[in-house]
Design an enzyme around this catalytic site. Structure first.
Site, mmCIF file in Angstrom:
data_model
loop_
_atom_site.group_PDB
_atom_site.id
_atom_site.type_symbol
_atom_site.label_atom_id
_atom_site.label_comp_id
_atom_site.label_asym_id
_atom_site.label_seq_id
_atom_site.Cartn_x
_atom_site.Cartn_y
_atom_site.Cartn_z
ATOM 1 N N GLU A 169 -79.999 -33.230 -76.691
ATOM 2 C CA GLU A 169 -79.627 -32.780 -78.035
ATOM 3 C C GLU A 169 -79.858 -31.291 -78.306
ATOM 4 O O GLU A 169 -80.560 -30.928 -79.259
ATOM 5 C CB GLU A 169 -80.410 -33.560 -79.096
ATOM 6 C CG GLU A 169 -80.072 -35.010 -79.189
ATOM 7 C CD GLU A 169 -80.680 -35.668 -80.431
ATOM 8 O OE1 GLU A 169 -81.310 -34.968 -81.257
ATOM 9 O OE2 GLU A 169 -80.521 -36.872 -80.566
ATOM 10 N N GLU A 349 -79.919 -42.865 -76.623
ATOM 11 C CA GLU A 349 -80.883 -43.153 -77.701
ATOM 12 C C GLU A 349 -80.171 -43.850 -78.840
ATOM 13 O O GLU A 349 -79.048 -43.487 -79.198
ATOM 14 C CB GLU A 349 -81.484 -41.865 -78.281
ATOM 15 C CG GLU A 349 -82.573 -41.237 -77.480
ATOM 16 C CD GLU A 349 -83.124 -39.971 -78.129
ATOM 17 O OE1 GLU A 349 -83.257 -39.920 -79.372
ATOM 18 O OE2 GLU A 349 -83.406 -39.021 -77.365
HETATM 19 C C1 BGC Z 1 -84.520 -37.093 -80.425
HETATM 20 C C2 BGC Z 1 -85.848 -37.798 -80.356
HETATM 21 C C3 BGC Z 1 -86.259 -38.214 -81.751
HETATM 22 C C4 BGC Z 1 -85.242 -39.209 -82.251
HETATM 23 C C5 BGC Z 1 -85.556 -39.791 -83.603
HETATM 24 C C6 BGC Z 1 -83.549 -37.711 -81.383
HETATM 25 O O1 BGC Z 1 -83.050 -36.681 -82.166
HETATM 26 O O2 BGC Z 1 -83.975 -36.935 -79.146
HETATM 27 O O3 BGC Z 1 -86.750 -36.937 -79.755
HETATM 28 O O4 BGC Z 1 -87.542 -38.701 -81.805
HETATM 29 O O5 BGC Z 1 -83.983 -38.590 -82.327
HETATM 30 O O6 BGC Z 1 -85.494 -38.819 -84.575
#
Ligand code: BGC
Length: 443
Positions: A169, A349
């Site tokens: 990101e 994610e």
């Molecule tokens: C990031 C993580 C973060 C997650 C939740 C993503 O933007 O890669 O590091 O904890 O979102 O906010």
């Protein structure tokens, strides 16, 4: 192909959870690790919402073995984690720190011994303060340092790690770190921000080049947060603001990688803020990757004049952040296909922000997260039905951890972290995921 209910997933699909070094490891100055930009930022008064820091975080550095056991218990076949650059190269370049390399080596071996595939991120907003002090990503020397660091990591681990992510990101971390300035390094200068974004994309490409030159088998890609940006109303001003946010957040960074140039209209619009591009940059930046990693969290609702990067309208069942919208996962993947054609994709994610209630009798009840996972795994199946070449899904996160400038307030883990005892207590969502994976692994 394996089937759960009516849902079909390709054989070899990676089912995992994800973490990042800074958010879980702690041990911020142990065994030769150098300081990182976030160590400095989080120690400044007023920068972290609950006044905390990640000096200890989840103490994963000392508890990694039992954390790997949690992964095994969950039944995941993959784990995405990041290497902390200053742990292996304390000054950013030059002399490696053997103790740091050994830590990740044990971690990789521990995963493989448990039958879990490692997916390794090289930069998850975690670079040495020595480089930050010399201008960070705005300084092109950082590109060369990143290539040196990437080569060291490939040399050390590519015999065992076959899935690599260069950056996590850069859109979110650099817009917020250098544009709005609410996260590390806490600079608010849009010229520096756009230059740094340009340089970090060149650094990504340089790392991909190093990987190709290493002749190691495996695949390499980049992870971007790709969310939906929708207008709050049909007012033309809201529509234009949403379109702007969509380009700025999503396509500005992906276009040079997939199309070999920036969005022209947006570039012109930047005027003086536009980055300086050196000859050869676009050729390098568009070096083909093996996959695109997508972090998908929510739909952002954009109102003209009030759009603030990284913040969004509150959703139905989120404590912080945007509007939870599972079908948006399918929509963003379709948007990517429309713009760039067919690509291999991992959802690197996906998770839910909550302020979970503390566990009772060894279990934390998080019904919203269970629903979130049900909805999003169904969205995955729908994306596959629609022809998306999806190869894996990683829940954010294994356990509650240090959520950047929000400190320990939001909880996104499948395990509840007790920050006093460092116990990891399962949430109902962990049981749900385990059961889901168990049903999935049945022939
Ligand atoms: C990031 C993580 C973060 C997650 C939740 C993503 O933007 O890669 O590091 O904890 O979102 O906010």
């Amino acid at each position: 192909m394996t089937t759960i209910g009516n849902d079909h997933f390709p054989t070899g699909f990676l089912w995992g959870v994800a973490t990042a070094a800074f958010q879980i490891e702690g041990a911020w100055k142990e065994d030769g690790k150098g300081p990182r930009l976030w160590d400095i930022f989080s120690h400044k008064p007023g920068k972290i919402r609950d006044g905390s820091n990640a000096d200890i975080a989840c103490d994963h550095y000392h508890r990694w073995q039992s954390d790997l056991d949690l992964l095994q218990w969950l039944g995941v076949n993959a784990y995405r984690f990041s290497v902390s650059w200053p742990r292996v190269l304390p000054d950013g370049k030059g002399k490696p720190n053997q103790a740091g390399l050994d830590f990740y080596s044990r971690l990789v071996d521990g995963l493989l011994a448990r039958g879990i595939t490692p997916m390794v991120t090289l930069w998850h907003a975690d670079h040495p303060q020595t480089l930050e002090a010399r201008g960070g990503w705005a300084n092109r020397d950082t590109i060369h340092a990143f290539a040196e660091y990437a080569s060291l990591v490939f040399e050390t681990f590519a015999d065992r790690v076959k899935h690599w992510i260069t950056l996590n990101e850069p859109n979110c971390f650099l817009y917020q770190g250098l544009g709005t300035g609410n996260i590390a390094p806490g600079i608010s200068d849009w010229k520096i921000c756009y230059q740094s974004i340009h340089n970090i994309l060149v650094a990504h490409a340089a790392a991909v080049q190093c990987f190709r030159q290493s002749n190691q088998p495996g695949e390499i890609g980049i992870t971007m947060s790709v969310d939906l940006w929708e207008p709050a109303t049909l007012d033309p001003a809201d529509i234009a603001a949403a379109r702007y946010a969509d380009i700025q957040n999503n396509w500005w960074l992906l276009d040079p990688l997939f199309l070999g140039h920036y969005s022209e209209a947006f570039y012109k619009n930047l005027g003086e803020l536009a980055p300086r591009i050196e000859s050869g940059d676009f050729e390098l930046m568009s070096i083909p990757c093996d996959f695109l990693g997508v972090n998908y969290y929510w739909k952002n609702i954009v109102k003209a004049g009030s759009q603030n990067l990284g913040q969004a309208a509150k959703g139905e069942y989120t404590a912080t952040g945007g509007s939870v919208y599972p079908n948006g996962l399918v929509e963003v993947l379709q948007n990517i296909y429309q713009r760039y054609g067919r690509q291999v994709i991992y959802i690197t994610e996906n998770g839910l922000y909550e302020q979970d209630t503390p566990p009772i009798d060894g279990l934390c009840d998080d019904p919203n997260r269970v629903q979130f996972l049900k909805d999003h795994t169904q969205a995955l199946a729908e994306a596959i039905r629609q022809g998306i070449d999806l190869r894996g899904y990683f829940v954010w996160s294994l356990m509650d951890n240090f959520e950047w400038s929000e400190g320990y307030i939001p909880r996104l883990g499948l395990y509840y972290t007790d920050y006093t005892t460092f116990q990891r207590i399962p949430k109902r969502s962990a049981l749900w995921y385990r059961d889901f994976l168990f049903r999935h692994s049945k022939p």
